[in-house]
Design a protein around this motif. Structure first.
Motif, PDB file in Angstrom:
ATOM      1  N   ALA A  82       0.807  -1.239   0.000  1.00  0.00           N
ATOM      2  CA  ALA A  82       0.000   0.000   0.000  1.00  0.00           C
ATOM      3  C   ALA A  82       0.834   1.281   0.000  1.00  0.00           C
ATOM      4  O   ALA A  82       0.355   2.343   0.375  1.00  0.00           O
ATOM      5  CB  ALA A  82      -1.010   0.014   1.142  1.00  0.00           C
ATOM      6  N   ASN A 113       2.251   2.961  -2.902  1.00  0.00           N
ATOM      7  CA  ASN A 113       2.339   2.771  -4.353  1.00  0.00           C
ATOM      8  C   ASN A 113       1.668   3.885  -5.138  1.00  0.00           C
ATOM      9  O   ASN A 113       1.263   3.683  -6.260  1.00  0.00           O
ATOM     10  CB  ASN A 113       1.678   1.434  -4.732  1.00  0.00           C
ATOM     11  N   LYS A 114       1.569   5.062  -4.563  1.00  0.00           N
ATOM     12  CA  LYS A 114       0.842   6.122  -5.265  1.00  0.00           C
ATOM     13  C   LYS A 114       1.797   7.119  -5.914  1.00  0.00           C
ATOM     14  O   LYS A 114       2.981   7.185  -5.580  1.00  0.00           O
ATOM     15  CB  LYS A 114      -0.080   6.853  -4.295  1.00  0.00           C
ATOM     16  N   ARG A 118      -8.228   3.403 -12.173  1.00  0.00           N
ATOM     17  CA  ARG A 118      -7.590   4.376 -11.280  1.00  0.00           C
ATOM     18  C   ARG A 118      -7.559   5.721 -12.015  1.00  0.00           C
ATOM     19  O   ARG A 118      -7.491   5.768 -13.246  1.00  0.00           O
ATOM     20  CB  ARG A 118      -6.143   3.968 -10.910  1.00  0.00           C
ATOM     21  N   MET A 148      -8.006  -3.065   7.865  1.00  0.00           N
ATOM     22  CA  MET A 148      -8.349  -2.768   6.464  1.00  0.00           C
ATOM     23  C   MET A 148      -9.380  -3.739   5.886  1.00  0.00           C
ATOM     24  O   MET A 148      -9.624  -3.732   4.676  1.00  0.00           O
ATOM     25  CB  MET A 148      -7.078  -2.761   5.615  1.00  0.00           C
ATOM     26  N   MET A 175      -9.918  -5.853  -7.384  1.00  0.00           N
ATOM     27  CA  MET A 175      -8.566  -5.670  -7.919  1.00  0.00           C
ATOM     28  C   MET A 175      -7.741  -4.825  -6.942  1.00  0.00           C
ATOM     29  O   MET A 175      -8.294  -4.249  -6.004  1.00  0.00           O
ATOM     30  CB  MET A 175      -8.633  -4.947  -9.273  1.00  0.00           C
ATOM     31  N   ALA A 176      -6.435  -4.741  -7.227  1.00  0.00           N
ATOM     32  CA  ALA A 176      -5.552  -3.996  -6.325  1.00  0.00           C
ATOM     33  C   ALA A 176      -4.538  -3.177  -7.103  1.00  0.00           C
ATOM     34  O   ALA A 176      -4.231  -3.476  -8.256  1.00  0.00           O
ATOM     35  CB  ALA A 176      -4.812  -4.960  -5.408  1.00  0.00           C
ATOM     36  N   CYS A 177      -4.020  -2.140  -6.463  1.00  0.00           N
ATOM     37  CA  CYS A 177      -2.872  -1.413  -7.002  1.00  0.00           C
ATOM     38  C   CYS A 177      -1.639  -2.321  -6.857  1.00  0.00           C
ATOM     39  O   CYS A 177      -1.658  -3.284  -6.091  1.00  0.00           O
ATOM     40  CB  CYS A 177      -2.642  -0.126  -6.229  1.00  0.00           C
ATOM     41  N   CYS A 208      -0.259  -4.404  -3.556  1.00  0.00           N
ATOM     42  CA  CYS A 208      -1.119  -4.235  -2.377  1.00  0.00           C
ATOM     43  C   CYS A 208      -1.980  -5.477  -2.196  1.00  0.00           C
ATOM     44  O   CYS A 208      -2.639  -5.913  -3.141  1.00  0.00           O
ATOM     45  CB  CYS A 208      -2.005  -3.000  -2.539  1.00  0.00           C
ATOM     46  N   VAL A 249      -4.688  -5.722  -0.532  1.00  0.00           N
ATOM     47  CA  VAL A 249      -6.035  -5.400  -0.033  1.00  0.00           C
ATOM     48  C   VAL A 249      -7.140  -5.661  -1.061  1.00  0.00           C
ATOM     49  O   VAL A 249      -8.247  -6.069  -0.712  1.00  0.00           O
ATOM     50  CB  VAL A 249      -6.088  -3.940   0.465  1.00  0.00           C
ATOM     51  N   CYS A 253      -9.024  -3.497  -2.896  1.00  0.00           N
ATOM     52  CA  CYS A 253     -10.206  -2.694  -2.520  1.00  0.00           C
ATOM     53  C   CYS A 253     -10.968  -2.180  -3.735  1.00  0.00           C
ATOM     54  O   CYS A 253     -12.012  -1.554  -3.594  1.00  0.00           O
ATOM     55  CB  CYS A 253      -9.800  -1.516  -1.643  1.00  0.00           C
ATOM     56  N   CYS A 290      -0.872   4.856   0.805  1.00  0.00           N
ATOM     57  CA  CYS A 290      -2.306   4.904   0.509  1.00  0.00           C
ATOM     58  C   CYS A 290      -3.074   5.338   1.763  1.00  0.00           C
ATOM     59  O   CYS A 290      -2.873   4.760   2.840  1.00  0.00           O
ATOM     60  CB  CYS A 290      -2.794   3.533   0.042  1.00  0.00           C
ATOM     61  N   PHE A 319      -5.928   4.783   2.727  1.00  0.00           N
ATOM     62  CA  PHE A 319      -6.720   3.719   3.359  1.00  0.00           C
ATOM     63  C   PHE A 319      -5.897   2.971   4.417  1.00  0.00           C
ATOM     64  O   PHE A 319      -6.455   2.353   5.302  1.00  0.00           O
ATOM     65  CB  PHE A 319      -7.212   2.708   2.318  1.00  0.00           C
TER      66      PHE A 319
HETATM   67  S1  SF4 Z   1      -5.878  -0.169  -0.277  1.00  0.00           S
HETATM   68 FE1  SF4 Z   1      -6.871  -0.097  -2.292  1.00  0.00          FE
HETATM   69  S2  SF4 Z   1      -6.420   1.966  -3.125  1.00  0.00           S
HETATM   70 FE2  SF4 Z   1      -5.008   1.560  -1.416  1.00  0.00          FE
HETATM   71  S3  SF4 Z   1      -3.181   0.714  -2.418  1.00  0.00           S
HETATM   72 FE3  SF4 Z   1      -4.456  -1.037  -1.795  1.00  0.00          FE
HETATM   73  S4  SF4 Z   1      -5.725  -1.539  -3.576  1.00  0.00           S
HETATM   74 FE4  SF4 Z   1      -4.862   0.546  -3.921  1.00  0.00          FE
END
Ligand code: SF4
Length: 590
Positions: free
Chosen positions: A72, A74-75, A182, A236, A287-289, A292, A294, A296, A494, A496
Motif C-alpha cells: 500500500a 504505491n501512489k 484508477r 483494512m 482488484m488492487a494497485c 497491495c 487489499v 479494494c 495509501c 486507506f
Molecule cells: S488499499 Fe486499495 S487503493 Fe489503497 S493501495 Fe491497496 S488496492 Fe490501492
C-alpha cells in the motif's frame, strides 16, 4: 531514489521535444512524493499566467520509499494549476504508475510546453519518445488504453495514463484515467494535459532494485509485520469486504449522505444502492494497485441493450466506490445499482471526475426545476432519478455541446454565477463537494485544505469521532492532520492504510531501507511541505476571506443538525490566523 540519496528528475519540454535528467540532492529536504512535487511545482509554476497556459508545468512524483516496496505504498502525486479553482491542483493515483516510474529510474517528471499536434509521450528508462496521437484524438478512455496496450511494446512494469473527450475539450474537471479503474480524478489534470495536446503518457520500467543482502533480514521482518497488520487484523478488512461503498448505509443513518443536491442527508431508497446491493447484484471482481494485498477496487457489471435491436445486450464492467455512489447515485436520486453503474461508465469513458460531474448535474437539475434553466440550455429535461437523461448530459458536458454545457464544464460555481442558483451550487471554494454532510469538520476542512478536498485533513473524521469540538479545537485538529498527511504523502502511503502506517511503523519501514528517520524528522517534513503548499496557494492568489459558501450547507440538517454560517466563518478566520502564525519566517504572509 532508493539507496541513491538523490532525487532523479526527468524534465520534458513538449514544445521543443527536449529532455534532460537532473540528480537533485537538494530535493532530499522535501523527502519525496508530495514534498518533491510541491517544490518542483513551486520552482516551475507561472502564477501570472492562466491555468491552461502552455508554460504551466505538470509535475508527477513518487514517494521517498519508491513504490510497492511495502504494501500500500504505491501512489503517485500530480501537481498543476487547477482550471477548476485557478489554484493549486493536487491529485493522487494508485495502479502501476509509481512502480513503472520507479523501475524506469525517475522519482519525478516535470512537463512543460505544448505539442504542436496531439501526441502521446512514451517514457522508459532509456529515454523519451514523442508519438503521433492524431489517430487517437477523439477516442474514449478505454479505447485509447486498448490501442496503446495492444500495440506498444514492451509490456511488464508499464502504466498507461490517458484522457478522454472531456480532457480534449478542456472540461475543468476532466480526469486522467490510469491503468484499470484508477484516476487522477479531481481538479482537472485531464484538461491540463488536453491543453498541452497530450492524449496519453506511457511509462515503462525494467530496472530492478534489490534490497542489499546485509539489510534484507531486517527489511523482510518489517515487511512481514506490515503485511500481517494489513491482512491479519480488522484495520483494512472493510476495504476488501464491501469496499468503501459500505459507508452508504452508515452515513445515511447519520443523515450525512448527500441526496438530491443536498436537499437532504437521507436517501429513502438507500437499501437499493447500498454496498450490499452492489455486492449481491453486480460485483464481479476485486482488484488492487501494484503490490497491495487489499484488493479494494470493486468492479461491478451491468447489461446495456444495444440500440434499435431486439433482445441484444453488451456486458459492461466498471468500478464503484463510495464517492461514486454518492455523486452519481444519491446526489442525483438514482435508485438502482444498474443505473448508477451506467452513469459511472459514461463518466469513465468521457474522462471526467465523478464527484464534480455528479455535483454539477445536481445543481443543473435543481436550476432546471426552479426555472433558471430550460431545455433550450439543457437539451433534455433534467430530473432527479432520470438516468437516461443524465447519461446524455454527461456526454453533452464532455463534448461542450452548447454554451450552457461549456459553462457547466467549467464547474457549477461558474455556471451558477451566470444562471443563478449560487445558494445550491454545492462547492467548497469552487471545488464540488464530497459525500459527507457530517458537520463543520468536513465543511471548514475542505475550504481551508490546500486543494479543497475532503482528503486534505479528514475533517469528516473529526465530525464523526467527536460530539462537539470548540472552534479552536476543530481548527487545531484540521491543521495538525493536514501537516501529518503532508508527511505521509511524501511517501505516498495509501490513505486507506493510514492506521497501519503509524509513526513507529513508518520509522521502522524507512530505517530498514536506509533512511535515518525519527519523529522530529517526520514532523519537520510535514511542516515544510505544508508551508510550501501554502506559499504556492498564496502566489496563485487564493484568499480564504473571499470564499463564499452556498446557503444550502446551512439549511439541510446533517450529523450534527443544522450548521451555522457564523460558526463556520469563525472557524475559517481562526484557521487563517493559525496558518499566518505557522508561516512566520517562511517567506509568506500565510
Ligand atoms: S488499499 Fe486499495 S487503493 Fe489503497 S493501495 Fe491497496 S488496492 Fe490501492
Amino acid at each position: 531514489m532508493l539507496y541513491e540519496n538523490t532525487i532523479t528528475v526527468l524534465y520534458v519540454d513538449l514544445s521543443s521535444r527536449t529532455t534532460r535528467v537532473e540528480k537533485r540532492a537538494d530535493l532530499n529536504d522535501y523527502f519525496g512524493g508530495v514534498g518533491v512535487a510541491a517544490k518542483l511545482f513551486e520552482e516551475n509554476m507561472k502564477p501570472e499566467l492562466e491555468p491552461l497556459d502552455e508554460q504551466q508545468p505538470v509535475v508527477f512524483a513518487i514517494g521517498a520509499l519508491g513504490a510497492s516496496i511495502y504494501p500500500a505504498i504505491n501512489k503517485t502525486a500530480a501537481m498543476f494549476v487547477s482550471p477548476l479553482t485557478g489554484e493549486l491542483g493536487e491529485s493522487y493515483v494508485g495502479g502501476r504508475l509509481a512502480l513503472a516510474l520507479c523501475m524506469a529510474g525517475y522519482d519525478a517528471v516535470v512537463l512543460t510546453g505544448k505539442y504542436s499536434y496531439p501526441c502521446y509521450l512514451s517514457i522508459t528508462g532509456q529515454g523519451v519518445e514523442h508519438k503521433d496521437a492524431r489517430p487517437l484524438w477523439g477516442m474514449l478512455s478505454e479505447e485509447v488504453w486498448r490501442a496503446i496496450h495492444d500495440n506498444e511494446t514492451p509490456r511488464g512494469n508499464r502504466s498507461i495514463m490517458r484522457i478522454g473527450p472531456a480532457g480534449e475539450n478542456k472540461v475543468a474537471y476532466a480526469s486522467v484515467n490510469v491503468d484499470n479503474y484508477r484516476h487522477f480524478g479531481r481538479l482537472g489534470l485531464g484538461a491540463v494535459l488536453g491543453s498541452k495536446n497530450v492524449k496519453a503518457i506511457t511509462v515503462t520500467g525494467d530496472r530492478n532494485i534489490p534490497i542489499p543482502s546485509d539489510s534484507f533480514k531486517e527489511y523482510f521482518k518489517v515487511y512481514r509485520s506490515i503485511f500481517d497488520k494489513i491482512t491479519g487484523t480488522d484495520i483494512m478488512k472493510k476495504y476488501r469486504g464491501l469496499g468503501t461503498a459500505a459507508y452508504v448505509l452508515s452515513l445515511n443513518a447519520m443523515d450525512a449522505f448527500p441526496t438530491n443536491n443536498l436537499t437532504s442527508g437521507h436517501f429513502e431508497s438507500v437499501e437499493a444502492i447500498s454496498a450490499e446491493a452492489f455486492a449481491e447484484k453486480n460485483l464481479v471482481r476485486k482488484m488492487a494497485c501494484a503490490g497491495c494485498p487489499v484488493d479494494c477496487i470493486h468492479v461491478g457489471q451491468f447489461r446495456r441493450q444495444f440500440k434499435n435491436t431486439g433482445y441484444e445486450y453488451e456486458v459492461v464492467n466498471t468500478n464503484y466506490d463510495y464517492e461514486l455512489v454518492f455523486a452519481l447515485g444519491s446526489f442525483l436520486g438514482l435508485k438502482t445499482t444498474d443505473e448508477i453503474l451506467m452513469l459511472i461508465d459514461a463518466v469513465e469513458e468521457t474522462g471526467m471526475d465523478a464527484m464534480s460531474s455528479g455535483v454539477a448535474l445536481g445543481w443543473a437539475t435543481e436550476a432546471f426545476q426552479k426555472g433558471l434553466l430550460s431545455t433550450g440550455e439543457t437539451l433534455v429535461p433534467l430530473a432527479f432519478g432520470d438516468t437516461e437523461n443524465y447519461v446524455k448530459a454527461v456526454w453533452y458536458i464532455a463534448g461542450a455541446a452548447n454554451e450552457f454545457y461549456s459553462l457547466l464544464g467549467r464547474g457549477c460555481y461558474h455556471a451558477a454565477q451566470v444562471y443563478g442558483g449560487q445558494d445550491f451550487a454545492m462547492t467548497m471554494a469552487k471545488n464540488e463537494m464530497s459525500g459527507y454532510h457530517t458537520g463543520y469538520g468536513i465543511l471548514v476542512g475542505s475550504v481551508v485544505g490546500a486543494r479543497h478536498s475532503h482528503l486534505c485533513n479528514g475533517g469528516y473524521e473529526l465530525d464523526r469521532d467527536h460530539e462537539q469540538l470548540t472552534s479552536q479545537e476543530m481548527v487545531e485538529g484540521l491543521l495538525k492532520e493536514e501537516k501529518e498527511r503532508c508527511m505521509t504523502n511524501s511517501m505516498i502511503i495509501c490513505l486507506f492504510s493510514r492506521r497501519v502506517y503509524d509513526r513507529p511503523t513508518i520509522i521502522a519501514a524507512g530505517r530498514a531501507v536506509g533512511f535515518d528517520l525519527d519523529d522530529a524528522f517526520l514532523t519537520r517534513i510535514g511542516q515544510r511541505i505544508f508551508q510550501t503548499k501554502m506559499r504556492i496557494r498564496d502566489k496563485l492568489g487564493f484568499d480564504l476571506k473571499q470564499v463564499q459558501l452556498p446557503r444550502r450547507f446551512f439549511e439541510t440538517p446533517g450529523l450534527h443538525g443544522v450548521l451555522k454560517e457564523k460558526v463556520a466563518k469563525e472557524m475559517i478566520d481562526l484557521y487563517a490566523a493559525l496558518v499566518a502564525e505557522e508561516m512566520k519566517g517562511s517567506g509568506s504572509a500565510g
